[in-house]
Design an enzyme around this catalytic site. Sequence first.
Site, PDB file in Angstrom:
ATOM      1  CE1 TYR A  54      -3.456   2.798   0.710  1.00 19.59           C
ATOM      2  CE2 TYR A  54      -1.987   3.456   2.496  1.00 19.59           C
ATOM      3  CZ  TYR A  54      -3.064   3.711   1.661  1.00 19.59           C
ATOM      4  OH  TYR A  54      -3.745   4.899   1.790  1.00 19.59           O
ATOM      5  CG  HIS A  84      -4.210  13.894  -0.516  1.00 17.48           C
ATOM      6  ND1 HIS A  84      -4.424  13.284  -1.729  1.00 17.48           N
ATOM      7  CD2 HIS A  84      -4.533  12.967   0.420  1.00 17.48           C
ATOM      8  CE1 HIS A  84      -4.844  12.037  -1.533  1.00 17.48           C
ATOM      9  NE2 HIS A  84      -4.930  11.830  -0.239  1.00 17.48           N
ATOM     10  CG  ASN A 197      -1.065   8.492   6.393  1.00 20.49           C
ATOM     11  OD1 ASN A 197      -1.829   8.574   7.346  1.00 20.49           O
ATOM     12  ND2 ASN A 197      -1.299   7.728   5.341  1.00 20.49           N
ATOM     13  CE1 TYR A 283     -21.857  27.423  47.245  1.00 17.11           C
ATOM     14  CE2 TYR A 283     -22.540  26.376  45.197  1.00 17.11           C
ATOM     15  CZ  TYR A 283     -22.612  26.477  46.571  1.00 17.11           C
ATOM     16  OH  TYR A 283     -23.439  25.649  47.272  1.00 17.11           O
ATOM     17  NE  ARG A 286     -18.104  29.251  50.362  1.00 17.37           N
ATOM     18  CZ  ARG A 286     -19.212  28.506  50.398  1.00 17.37           C
ATOM     19  NH1 ARG A 286     -19.166  27.246  50.776  1.00 17.37           N
ATOM     20  NH2 ARG A 286     -20.382  29.026  50.060  1.00 17.37           N
ATOM     21  CG  PHE A 331      -3.674   7.262  10.012  1.00 19.77           C
ATOM     22  CD1 PHE A 331      -5.037   7.334  10.152  1.00 19.77           C
ATOM     23  CD2 PHE A 331      -3.129   6.169   9.367  1.00 19.77           C
ATOM     24  CE1 PHE A 331      -5.872   6.348   9.658  1.00 19.77           C
ATOM     25  CE2 PHE A 331      -3.950   5.170   8.856  1.00 19.77           C
ATOM     26  CZ  PHE A 331      -5.330   5.256   8.998  1.00 19.77           C
ATOM     27  CD  GLU A 417      -9.217   8.112   4.462  1.00 22.94           C
ATOM     28  OE1 GLU A 417      -9.627   9.270   4.646  1.00 22.94           O
ATOM     29  OE2 GLU A 417      -8.193   7.846   3.811  1.00 22.94           O
TER      30      GLU A 417
END
Length: 512
Positions: A54, A84, A197, A283, A286, A331, A417
């Site tokens: 791959y 990309h 990646n 509050y 405190r 990844f 994906e």
Amino acid sequence: MSTVVIQPTGISPADVLAVARGTAKVVLDPATVEAMATSRSIVDGIEAAGRPVYGVSTGFGALANTFVAPERRAELQHALIRSHAAGVGAPMPREVVRAMMLLRVRSLALGRSGVRPLVAEALVDLLNHEVTPWVPEHGSLGASGDLAPLAHCALVLLGEGWVLGPAGDRIPAGDALRRVGLEPLELAAKEGLALINGTDGMLGMLLLAVHDARHLFAMADVTAALAIEAMLGSERPFLPELHAIRPHPGQATSAANIHKLLQNSAVMDSHRDDLGHAVQDAYSMRCAPQVAGAARDTLDFVEVVAGRELLSVVDNPVVLPDGRVESTGNFHGAPLGFAADYLAIAASEVGAIAERRVDRLLDVTRSRELPAFLSPDAGVNSGLMIAQYTAAGIVAENRRLAAPASVDSLPTSGMQEDHVSMGWAATKKLRTVLDNLTSLLAVELLAAVRGLQLRAPLTPSPAGRAALAALGEVAGEPGPDVFLAPLMEAARDVVRGPGLRAAIEREVGPLG
């Protein structure tokens, strides 16, 4: 100027800060070069043997089963980077992009990515020549890592894409490389994939956020103490024995800080033995250590997660020393996305409780005899009324940003994906939450300083005197209304910078 040496064992968070925000130069240790060369020899052997792997001899994502002929594998890597680099929007800040590039070098240097050393050296050259790629803010889903942002970085190595100009403008990468004498890079098999990646954008933003949050949480103790002092609050809820019986470490640290900051104050002395004084504070006063302390404990967890990721090989596939090339899911940004969302929730609440103290300081019915909106002539003048409006609006925005990004997922790449982390979105919005927290603490600082000024002739604590000195020139004395925005910006600078904390620590000792 310092030097960051990339070892085959990785780098430190301080190294990332030195390169992202400073002027540190980057060099590769000879052992790092050797580790990458060894890893590359395994990829070369796979190519020679013709085995299908791959990203080496196949396409990517949903195209993982598409075989690519040897003569087109370099073309495959270049096409990957170009396709990309598909982000849109405003450019990411320079510090984020530089952190991202350094962290990609770090991952390659661990010797599990199968790239030639010259690929890492090319990224180092960009850093050392201060060539910062233009990386758009939108494009990453946090799996497979920060693909689009890293592709925009890698595209510059090819002499394509865009670079941030000196004025934040966008200039062609080829021109930028020629200006500093760098040549475009020709990628070989596996190298384009190895450049994109990774979780480097997410991790870079998280490391910067951890550093900023550590400082801001300490400053939150400072502004809380000053506000409590100005409101004639009690120091007794911060006694160490009260926090020893609920042993959350962050709570104990915050309580100790606030107690230390309230000592040696004529303002506090004025009501310490007054039996008619309030039995219990609200509050927001405190419980300041309980909220800020829980945020500190959250930050400790996030720092552990970021530290683990800094030691990690984040790539796919990875080249193992025994010659195997294995696909991974390393990844995936879930660890970083979860951590960023958790810290955003905590930081949001640190800001929310600070705004509540501001509101009390400005309310004549609850501020223990301070004038309305901290103006000596309320009515004609509005004092800090609208500063609290601004703070309230920021609190509301932080609550929206505290909604976790990491619970969202949109499938991509033809369902290959089919679960993504949204870690880029989580870490990016965390940075906004922290910037907003800076503004909220600045409003509290300004209000507390005004309150302490109005307690004169009583002298405040050493911390109060340091705060008055830090803001005095800009804020002046309480009086008629002035243009408020510059005062708020000055207070932001004081909160963000190291000066006030350093001045306080010179008087009272180190804060936790």
